[in-house]
Structure formats: structure tokens, C-alpha cells
Design an enzyme around this catalytic site. Structure first.
Site, short mmCIF file in Angstrom:
data_model
loop_
_atom_site.label_atom_id
_atom_site.label_comp_id
_atom_site.label_asym_id
_atom_site.label_seq_id
_atom_site.Cartn_x
_atom_site.Cartn_y
_atom_site.Cartn_z
CG HIS A 1 -2.13 -0.83 1.10
ND1 HIS A 1 -2.08 -2.20 1.15
CD2 HIS A 1 -3.43 -0.51 0.93
CE1 HIS A 1 -3.30 -2.69 1.01
NE2 HIS A 1 -4.15 -1.68 0.88
CG HIS B 1 2.84 -2.99 6.57
ND1 HIS B 1 3.57 -3.92 5.88
CD2 HIS B 1 1.72 -2.79 5.84
CE1 HIS B 1 2.91 -4.27 4.80
NE2 HIS B 1 1.78 -3.60 4.76
#
Length: 166
Positions: free
Chosen positions: A104, A143
Site C-alpha cells: 500500500h 506493518h
């Protein structure tokens, strides 16, 4: 050295994931994170190609950076942080199996850098939105900071090189 980096990664993630927790971000971050999604990238690319001259580099840079990101991701096979660190706040969002690097964030910085070349007057806004996508990945517990940082580098460098040398 790598173990120390991994410990720092965990500490930063925990700090971001827990310190910024509030109702506003709980509502906003799951939505903003999708500015780096495949669906958003496809729609934005179609819009840009139809409406903005010389925007084919946006699509090319998104594809190149996504391929590089995917190759690194399946080579490294880093497990998502919410599977390793207990008590992270997470939202149920669609994700793949591995975390390094952040796809992303890669896409968001590829888009932001492309738009810096296409419509430079709003460059600060594009970069700000890309940073928010990276931050959202930490906030959502999917993440580590190094995943986001390397995603940022891939998206920015690949797009910069394509725009300068094509």
C-alpha cells in the site's frame, strides 16, 4: 545488528499503534489506507489516462513498483506484526500473508511521485497523503516501520527513475 533493528521495529510499531489510538483515527485510518489499494490504483490510473496528458507513466510506475514490491515480499516472507506481537490494535482489513515491504505504501508513493511530475503545484498534498497511507499501515498493526520505509523508497525511486529517464 538485524536483531536490534527488529526490536526497534517492534517498539516503534507498538508506540504508533497504541499512542495515537482514538475514535477519530479508528474511523479514518481504515478508509485512508485504501488510497494504496489495488482497486484505488486502477481507478486512479484510468481517470488519469483519460483526463491528464502524459499520465501513462503513472500506470507504468505503479506496475513496475508493484512487481518489485511483490518479488521482495515473496523473497523475504516477513510475517505480519499482529501475528507476532501480542495486544496490537488491529482492524479487519484485507491483507496478504507477508508484510515486507508495504505494498500500500509502495503504491501510495508511486502515485504521489507520479503526480508530483504530472501536476507539481500540489506536490505537498500528494506526499502528505502518501505519508498518511504509510502511517495508517502502522496504526492498523499490519506493518512495521521498515516495511513502510522500504515501500516508500521503492515507490518513490522507481517512479522518479521512470519519469526522469523515459
Amino acid at each position: 545488528m538485524i536483531e536490534k533493528l527488529f526490536q526497534q521495529d517492534q517498539l516503534i510499531l507498538i508506540k504508533v499503534n497504541k499512542s495515537f489510538r482514538c475514535g477519530f483515527f479508528n474511523f479514518l485510518m481504515p478508509k485512508l489506507t485504501y488510497l494504496g489499494s489495488v482497486q484505488f490504483c486502477i481507478l486512479l490510473s484510468i481517470f488519469a489516462i483519460i483526463n491528464i496528458d502524459s499520465s501513462q507513466n503513472l500506470l507504468i510506475s505503479l506496475l513496475c513498483s508493484a512487481i518489485i514490491c511483490h518479488i521482495v515480499k515473496i523473497s523475504v516472507c516477513r510475517v505480519r506484526p499482529f501475528l507476532v506481537i501480542k495486544d496490537l490494535y488491529t482492524n479487519k482489513i484485507g491483507i496478504d500473508r507477508y508484510s515486507f515491504p508495504s505494498g500500500h505504501t509502495t503504491a501510495a508513493f508511486s502515485i504521489a511521485t507520479s503526480f508530483c511530475f504530472l501536476l507539481p503545484h500540489f506536490s505537498v498534498l500528494y506526499i502528505f497523503l502518501a505519508v498518511i497511507v504509510g502511517f495508517s499501515r502502522l496504526y492498523l498493526g499490519v506493518h512495521y516501520i521498515t516495511d513502510v520505509f522500504i515501500g516508500m523508497l521503492i515507490g518513490t525511486v522507481i517512479t522518479f527513475l521512470l519519469n526522469v529517464y523515459m
